[in-house]
Design a protein around this motif. Structure first.
Motif, short mmCIF file in Angstrom:
data_model
loop_
_atom_site.label_atom_id
_atom_site.label_comp_id
_atom_site.label_asym_id
_atom_site.label_seq_id
_atom_site.Cartn_x
_atom_site.Cartn_y
_atom_site.Cartn_z
N GLU A 156 27.41 73.92 82.28
CA GLU A 156 26.89 73.93 83.64
C GLU A 156 25.40 74.28 83.65
O GLU A 156 24.61 73.68 84.38
N HIS A 157 25.02 75.25 82.83
CA HIS A 157 23.61 75.65 82.73
C HIS A 157 22.76 74.49 82.21
O HIS A 157 21.70 74.19 82.77
N LEU A 158 23.24 73.82 81.17
CA LEU A 158 22.48 72.70 80.60
C LEU A 158 22.39 71.56 81.62
O LEU A 158 21.35 70.89 81.73
N GLY A 159 23.49 71.37 82.38
CA GLY A 159 23.50 70.33 83.40
C GLY A 159 22.48 70.61 84.49
O GLY A 159 21.76 69.71 84.93
N LYS A 212 30.90 71.98 70.60
CA LYS A 212 30.81 70.92 69.60
C LYS A 212 31.60 69.68 70.04
O LYS A 212 31.16 68.55 69.84
N GLU A 213 32.76 69.94 70.68
CA GLU A 213 33.56 68.82 71.21
C GLU A 213 32.81 68.04 72.28
O GLU A 213 33.07 66.86 72.51
N HIS A 214 31.86 68.70 72.96
CA HIS A 214 31.04 68.05 73.98
C HIS A 214 29.73 67.52 73.40
O HIS A 214 28.84 67.12 74.15
N GLY A 215 29.61 67.58 72.08
CA GLY A 215 28.40 67.07 71.44
C GLY A 215 27.20 68.01 71.53
O GLY A 215 26.06 67.58 71.36
N VAL A 216 27.46 69.28 71.81
CA VAL A 216 26.38 70.27 71.88
C VAL A 216 26.53 71.23 70.70
O VAL A 216 27.60 71.80 70.51
N SER A 217 25.47 71.39 69.92
CA SER A 217 25.58 72.31 68.77
C SER A 217 25.11 73.70 69.20
O SER A 217 24.38 73.86 70.18
N ALA A 218 25.55 74.70 68.46
CA ALA A 218 25.21 76.09 68.78
C ALA A 218 25.08 76.92 67.51
O ALA A 218 25.74 76.63 66.51
N VAL A 268 22.07 75.41 71.09
CA VAL A 268 22.05 76.54 72.01
C VAL A 268 22.22 77.79 71.15
O VAL A 268 22.94 77.76 70.15
N GLY A 269 21.57 78.88 71.51
CA GLY A 269 21.77 80.15 70.82
C GLY A 269 22.74 81.00 71.63
O GLY A 269 22.52 81.22 72.82
N ARG A 327 16.52 91.62 77.29
CA ARG A 327 15.51 90.68 77.81
C ARG A 327 14.65 90.13 76.67
O ARG A 327 14.44 88.92 76.57
N ASP A 328 14.17 91.01 75.80
CA ASP A 328 13.28 90.57 74.72
C ASP A 328 13.99 89.62 73.76
O ASP A 328 13.41 88.63 73.32
N VAL A 329 15.25 89.94 73.43
CA VAL A 329 16.00 89.07 72.52
C VAL A 329 16.20 87.69 73.17
O VAL A 329 16.05 86.66 72.52
N CYS A 330 16.50 87.68 74.46
CA CYS A 330 16.65 86.40 75.18
C CYS A 330 15.35 85.60 75.17
O CYS A 330 15.34 84.40 74.90
N VAL A 331 14.25 86.27 75.48
CA VAL A 331 12.96 85.57 75.57
C VAL A 331 12.53 85.00 74.22
O VAL A 331 12.16 83.83 74.11
N VAL A 332 12.64 85.82 73.16
CA VAL A 332 12.20 85.35 71.85
C VAL A 332 13.12 84.24 71.33
O VAL A 332 12.67 83.28 70.71
N SER A 333 14.42 84.34 71.63
CA SER A 333 15.37 83.32 71.16
C SER A 333 15.19 82.02 71.94
O SER A 333 15.30 80.93 71.38
N ALA A 334 14.91 82.15 73.23
CA ALA A 334 14.77 80.95 74.08
C ALA A 334 13.57 80.10 73.67
O ALA A 334 13.51 78.90 73.97
N LYS A 335 12.61 80.71 72.97
CA LYS A 335 11.46 79.93 72.49
C LYS A 335 11.89 78.93 71.42
O LYS A 335 11.23 77.91 71.21
N ARG A 336 12.99 79.22 70.75
CA ARG A 336 13.43 78.36 69.65
C ARG A 336 14.65 77.51 69.99
O ARG A 336 14.84 76.45 69.41
N PHE A 337 15.46 78.01 70.91
CA PHE A 337 16.71 77.32 71.21
C PHE A 337 16.63 76.53 72.51
O PHE A 337 15.83 76.85 73.38
#
Length: 252
Positions: free
Chosen positions: A246-249, A62-68, A26-27, A101-111
Motif C-alpha cells: 500500500e505504501h509503495l502504491g 517476493k511473491e509480489h515481485g518486490v525484494s526486501a 525495501v528495507g 528516526r535516524d535509522v529510518c532516515v539513513v536507511s531510506a537513503k539507500r532503500f
C-alpha cells in the motif's frame, strides 16, 4: 553459493548488499525490546518475533515481485511497564524516538522504502514509533509502519491478541514457532493463566505489577503451540506485506 538467498543485511558482506541493491529492495526494520516476558520466555522475545515477522513479510513481498532486506533490529526501546523486573532495559522516549528516526532516515537513503515491523505494544513505545515515522517523513524518508493494533487487522490476529497478550498464548506460540529452543518448556506448562492486559491498561495501569502481572506475563502460556504460532506469523507477514505494498502504491 548458499549465501545467495540471505536477506539478513547484518550477516551479508557489503558486496552482497551492493548486488542486492540492483533489485531496488525495501528495507524492513524489526523493532523489539529487552524486557521481562514471564519466567518462560527470554528478554529478547519481542525482537525475535519482529525479526521473524520481517522474514515472513519479505517472503510475501517476493511473491509480489518486490525484494526486501532485513535491517539489523532495534532492541533498545521504551519498556517502562517491565522496568522493575531484572534484565529489562528501558531507554528514554527521547532517545528511542531519535534512534528510530535516524535509522529510518539513513536507511531510506539507500532503500526504495523503509518499513517497521513491531510487536512491542507498550503505549509509550507506540508513541515513539509514530513520532519517529512522522519525523523521518518530514526529513524526506519514504517510511511506513505496519500498525498491528489497527481495527482492520483484528480478525486476522484473533481474540487472544485483542485481549492484550504479553508472553501469553499469542506471543508464546510465536516463540515456539520461531525459536523453540528459547522457550523454557518446564516453566511454560506450569504457569497459571493471567487476565489479558487490555482492561488494566484502560483503567490506567502504569506497569505490569499494577496490572496484575506479578511474573510479567498476561494470558495463558499453557495454551500456546507452534501451530498457533505459524498461523499468527502468517497473519503478521500478511499485515506487513500489505502495509508495504500500500505504501509503495501510494508512492508510485
Amino acid at each position: 553459493m548458499a549465501m545467495a538467498d540471505n536477506i539478513v543485511m547484518s550477516e551479508m558482506t557489503w558486496t552482497e548488499v551492493d548486488e542486492a541493491m540492483k533489485d531496488r529492495p525495501v528495507g524492513i526494520l524489526p523493532v523489539g525490546a529487552i524486557e521481562a516476558h514471564g519466567p518462560h520466555l527470554p528478554l529478547n522475545a519481542a525482537t525475535v518475533i519482529a525479526v521473524e515477522m520481517a522474514k515472513r513479510g519479505a517472503a510475501k513481498l517476493k511473491e509480489h515481485g518486490v525484494s526486501a532486506l532485513i535491517l539489523p533490529p532495534v532492541s533498545f526501546t521504551v519498556s517502562e511497564f517491565a522496568a522493575s523486573f531484572p534484565g529489562t532495559l528501558s531507554i528514554s522516549p527521547e532517545t528511542s524516538l531519535a534512534l528510530l528516526r535516524d535509522v529510518c532516515v539513513v536507511s531510506a537513503k539507500r532503500f526504495r522504502a523503509v518499513a517497521l515491523a513491531n510487536i512491542h505494544l507498550e503505549p509509550a513505545h507506540i508513541e515513539c514509533v509514530k513520532a519517529a515515522v512522522e519525523e523521518a517523513r518530514k526529513l524526506g524518508a519514504s517510511v511506513c509502519w505496519a500498525d498491528v493494533s489497527k481495527k482492520r487487522w483484528a480478525d486476522l490476529l484473533g481474540e487472544t491478541f485483542a485481549k492484550g497478550d504479553h508472553a501469553g498464548a499469542f506471543e508464546t506460540s510465536l516463540m515456539m514457532a520461531a525459536a523453540p529452543q528459547l522457550v523454557r518448556e518446564r516453566e511454560r506448562i506450569s504457569l497459571p493463566p493471567v487476565d489479558g492486559l487490555a482492561p488494566a491498561l484502560k483503567k490506567g495501569a502504569k506497569n505490569y505489577k499494577d496490572a496484575g502481572g506479578e511474573d510479567a506475563y498476561f494470558g495463558d502460556p499453557t495454551a500456546a503451540s507452534a501451530e498457533e504460532g505459524e498461523a499468527s506469523f502468517e497473519a503478521l507477514g500478511e499485515i506487513l506485506s500489505v502495509s508495504i505494498m500500500e505504501h509503495l502504491g501510494s508512492k508510485a
